[in-house]
Motif scaffolding. Sequence first.
Motif, mmCIF file in Angstrom:
data_model
loop_
_atom_site.group_PDB
_atom_site.id
_atom_site.type_symbol
_atom_site.label_atom_id
_atom_site.label_comp_id
_atom_site.label_asym_id
_atom_site.label_seq_id
_atom_site.Cartn_x
_atom_site.Cartn_y
_atom_site.Cartn_z
ATOM 1 N N ALA A 1 43.751 19.495 -31.851
ATOM 2 C CA ALA A 1 42.286 18.950 -32.033
ATOM 3 C C ALA A 1 42.019 19.100 -33.477
ATOM 4 C CB ALA A 1 41.634 19.616 -30.917
ATOM 5 N N ILE A 2 41.604 18.193 -34.056
ATOM 6 C CA ILE A 2 40.847 18.107 -35.335
ATOM 7 C C ILE A 2 39.415 17.694 -35.344
ATOM 8 C CG2 ILE A 2 43.434 17.859 -36.568
ATOM 9 C CD1 ILE A 2 42.643 15.006 -36.853
ATOM 10 N N PRO B 1 41.839 21.757 -38.561
ATOM 11 C CA PRO B 1 42.053 21.775 -36.918
ATOM 12 C C PRO B 1 40.853 22.653 -36.302
ATOM 13 C CG PRO B 1 43.420 23.384 -38.404
ATOM 14 C CD PRO B 1 42.870 22.529 -39.362
ATOM 15 N N ASN B 2 40.385 22.218 -35.249
ATOM 16 C CA ASN B 2 39.278 23.077 -34.412
ATOM 17 C C ASN B 2 39.708 24.545 -34.332
ATOM 18 O OD1 ASN B 2 37.736 20.690 -34.429
ATOM 19 N ND2 ASN B 2 38.420 20.251 -32.202
ATOM 20 N N CYS C 1 48.309 21.731 -43.937
ATOM 21 C CA CYS C 1 49.304 21.783 -43.339
ATOM 22 C C CYS C 1 49.367 20.728 -42.073
ATOM 23 C CB CYS C 1 49.527 23.286 -42.496
ATOM 24 S SG CYS C 1 49.760 24.484 -43.806
ATOM 25 N N VAL C 2 48.020 20.548 -41.277
ATOM 26 C CA VAL C 2 47.861 19.659 -40.201
ATOM 27 C C VAL C 2 48.304 18.247 -40.928
ATOM 28 C CG1 VAL C 2 46.416 18.629 -38.801
ATOM 29 C CG2 VAL C 2 46.534 21.048 -38.938
ATOM 30 N N TYR C 3 47.615 17.893 -42.215
ATOM 31 C CA TYR C 3 47.863 16.548 -42.514
ATOM 32 C C TYR C 3 49.464 16.298 -43.085
ATOM 33 C CZ TYR C 3 47.439 12.976 -46.195
ATOM 34 O OH TYR C 3 47.807 11.770 -46.796
ATOM 35 N N ILE D 1 48.342 28.214 -34.713
ATOM 36 C CA ILE D 1 47.359 27.933 -36.017
ATOM 37 C C ILE D 1 46.211 29.029 -35.760
ATOM 38 C CG2 ILE D 1 45.820 26.491 -37.155
ATOM 39 C CD1 ILE D 1 47.857 24.185 -36.144
ATOM 40 N N GLY D 2 45.694 28.963 -34.654
ATOM 41 C CA GLY D 2 44.354 29.911 -34.445
ATOM 42 C C GLY D 2 44.795 31.300 -34.560
ATOM 43 N N LEU D 3 45.866 31.648 -33.871
ATOM 44 C CA LEU D 3 46.087 33.163 -33.917
ATOM 45 C C LEU D 3 46.350 33.736 -35.444
ATOM 46 C CD1 LEU D 3 47.776 33.939 -30.628
ATOM 47 C CD2 LEU D 3 45.516 34.388 -31.343
#
Length: 686
Positions: free
Chosen positions: A318-319, A442-443, A306-308, A267-269
Amino acid sequence: MSQVFSDGAVARAIDTEEINSNPTSRRHGADVLPHIHKVASPPRQTLFQDFKHNFNETFFSDDPFAKFKDQKGSRKFVLGLQSVFPIFDWARGYNLKSFKGDLISGLTIASLCIPQDIAYAKLAHLEPQYGLYTSFVAPLVYAFMGSSRDIAIGPVAVVSLLLGTLLSDEIKDTKSPEYLRLAFTATFFAGVTQMALGLLRLGFLIDFLSHAAIVGFMGGAAITIALQQLKGLLGIKNFTTKTDIISVMRSVFSVAHHGWNWETILIGLSFLAFLLTTKYIAKKKKNLFWVAAISPMICVIVSTFCVYITRADKKGVAIVRHIKKGVNPASASEIYFSGNYFTAGIRIGLISGMVALTEAVAIARTFAAMKDYSIDGNREMVALGTMNVIGSMTSCYVATGSFSRSAVNYMAGCKTAVSNIVMSFVLLLTLLVITPLFKYTPNAVLASIIIAAVLNLIDIKAAILLWKIDKFDFLACMGAFFGVIFKSVEIGLLIAVAISFTKILLQVTRPKTAVLGKLPGTTVYRNVLQYPKAAQIPGMLIVRVDSAIYFSNSNYIKDRYVFSKFVHTPRSWLKLRLMNDSNTIYRILKWLTDEEILRTSSEYPSIQYLIVEMSPVTDIDTSGIHAFEDLLKSLKKKDVQLLVANPGPIVIEKFHASKLTGLIGEDKIFLTVGDAVSTFVPKATN
């Protein structure tokens, strides 16, 4: 005209015919030309007049009270109101066209600041809503009191990190009520510091932090901030509280096999790549600036959705989880005005307030120059201070100008500070309605937003330019940079300030000096190192000091003059000596030894006259006067006469007041070097 000396024989450095034909010269003996002007003394001023002039030049050089002169009482009230609240001045000409530009730019920067505020609050170890609170109250206050049309106000990465580091050093438990109270206390005193600087017109103090030091500090802070985001980007749960690069990298790689979360990394990248791509597009095509501006909000919306729907939070992603809904609660009663954390609050507030002020004023001046309007620095400080004082009482932490948001604000076509008001109302709407929707953000996305934002703070081109222009500036830049990344933000800031002050002290105590020579075919005297063809005058040494002469440098200047090489030497030898002189004060015995060796081994004539060219000398104090007196005594023992050329009004006034003109001789103080040379060169060459 020949150069100075060749083949060991004395050569004429100037043409006597040229001197005699010069209308500003005179011959010794028969003809005396009347065109040599004596140095005039300025009208004498009383002590009060002199103090008043210096005071006004230091604190009121812009004459802020000029507009109140000869005005009626009601008009003075209006002008006073406009001085405190500039909005009452420019709002009179505000129109729908201006509002259209401000509305678009306000909405644009709001879409950028919402995700940034949530992320920056985490840098300060505060709950996300405090970042949103700060972007609601502070811009409103600034819009009424600030003088910049383009600056966008809110939390920024560097100040957030600095504040979080300093606060956590005092209180380890960042979730405790005491930590939050100390944050409000620091914000209050940051505002008080900024207000005091503005009201007392001491804004010039922030200029002591050099541009080079700021470049290094910002670059180091950017890398430190980016490294801190590895926790969120990699999904690490147990992460170091230290900020230095060694501790961070040790913390990252020590849990590489079991502490990284691949879903979080994906997710982050992914979103970091998207953010960097949009920034690249906006950089290449300026009219697409809005792509980069709205990309953080797009990242937040898409990633949250997307996370939901995938419930990735149950797989270790982590959210944010919860952002408190509603407007700012009052926090005036939370500020420490006594107790154990009172002095810590003052100290942290002073440091963070100065850094925030430096950044905001630099941003305001940059965009004011681009749009060709003026910024009142003291008014800016009062505005920034007031907004932070009010912010500390309404659950905000230290706010300042954001360069990234200000750049977007500028490119979006903002006309006035109304864009800040628009942004503020969007934040109000967010606090009242939208905050629950950020629960599943998301964090990792917040980390990617911060990394993308702080990359702009690393100015490699500026560092390269510093290396090319001034190696000492480059040293200051690197000192601040490495201090931040290898130790801590506050140590890096301390190094930046220390190196900046060191440079100032070196420039004051070790001023530049030069030996002058005469350019061929002219009566112009210039630095012999800059102009190799400039010829020195036989029997004379012409020196220039490029600084005021104070107690801090008077002995150095005296030593440079007294111990300077009083014989003519080949140019290469002179260049070597001058290069050495720029770093070392030679003792008189060493110079005398050198003199004897050189005189014995050459036929060069000894120096009879020392000419001190004083055009750059703006002032001289008692120590400087005593240094000249000592210089005269030393020269007298060597049978060398002192000549002075072009002392300024303050200098000649103090020469007269101290009776130094009598010791030197009125007939040995000249308007130009050419006058001094044409008067005494026949004696020197006889």
